[in-house]
Design a protein around this motif. Structure first.
Motif, PDB file in Angstrom:
ATOM      1  N   SER A  59      42.989 -20.857 -89.033  1.00  0.00           N
ATOM      2  CA  SER A  59      42.020 -20.200 -88.149  1.00  0.00           C
ATOM      3  C   SER A  59      41.757 -18.754 -88.572  1.00  0.00           C
ATOM      4  N   GLY A  60      42.621 -18.220 -89.429  1.00  0.00           N
ATOM      5  CA  GLY A  60      42.473 -16.840 -89.865  1.00  0.00           C
ATOM      6  C   GLY A  60      43.266 -15.850 -89.030  1.00  0.00           C
ATOM      7  N   ALA A  61      43.949 -16.335 -87.982  1.00  0.00           N
ATOM      8  CA  ALA A  61      44.773 -15.444 -87.143  1.00  0.00           C
ATOM      9  C   ALA A  61      45.932 -14.857 -87.952  1.00  0.00           C
ATOM     10  N   LEU A  62      46.446 -15.639 -88.886  1.00  0.00           N
ATOM     11  CA  LEU A  62      47.471 -15.157 -89.820  1.00  0.00           C
ATOM     12  C   LEU A  62      46.855 -15.199 -91.208  1.00  0.00           C
ATOM     13  N   HIS A  63      46.855 -14.082 -91.878  1.00  0.00           N
ATOM     14  CA  HIS A  63      46.206 -14.045 -93.191  1.00  0.00           C
ATOM     15  C   HIS A  63      47.194 -14.330 -94.320  1.00  0.00           C
ATOM     16  N   ALA A  64      48.280 -13.613 -94.351  1.00  0.00           N
ATOM     17  CA  ALA A  64      49.275 -13.776 -95.415  1.00  0.00           C
ATOM     18  C   ALA A  64      50.660 -13.813 -94.787  1.00  0.00           C
ATOM     19  N   VAL A  65      51.496 -14.712 -95.285  1.00  0.00           N
ATOM     20  CA  VAL A  65      52.840 -14.874 -94.728  1.00  0.00           C
ATOM     21  C   VAL A  65      53.849 -14.946 -95.868  1.00  0.00           C
TER      22      VAL A  65
END
Length: 85
Positions: A59-65
């Motif tokens: 969804s784009g809520a988290l970009h990079a993890v």
């Protein structure tokens, strides 16, 4: 999504002992500690953590993890060796 929400999600989804999440803008760092990682390959450990986060990543809520996983025994050892003097 904030750090506490991610921690809660991971603890509930994976029955973790601990989850520590920090962020630097849109980049999140996850430290996950649980018996569920015992005997798993590093790839399987990463996949286990990504699974409950996937909806938020797509969804784009988290970009990079960035993910680091430990069993409770490994985590105790990690904390001892990385304690500031």
């Amino acid at each position: 999504m904030d750090c506490k929400e991610i921690e809660t999600l991971l603890i509930q989804a994976l029955s973790l002992d601990e989850a520590h999440v920090t962020s630097d803008g849109s980049h999140f760092k996850v430290v996950a500690v649980g018996e569920c990682f015992d005997g798993m390959s590093r790839i399987k450990q990463q996949q286990a953590v990504y699974a409950p986060l996937m909806e938020h990543i797509t969804s784009g809520a988290l970009h990079a993890v960035t993910i680091k996983t430990f069993t409770p025994t490994q985590w105790k050892r990690e904390k001892v060796f990385n304690m500031p003097m």
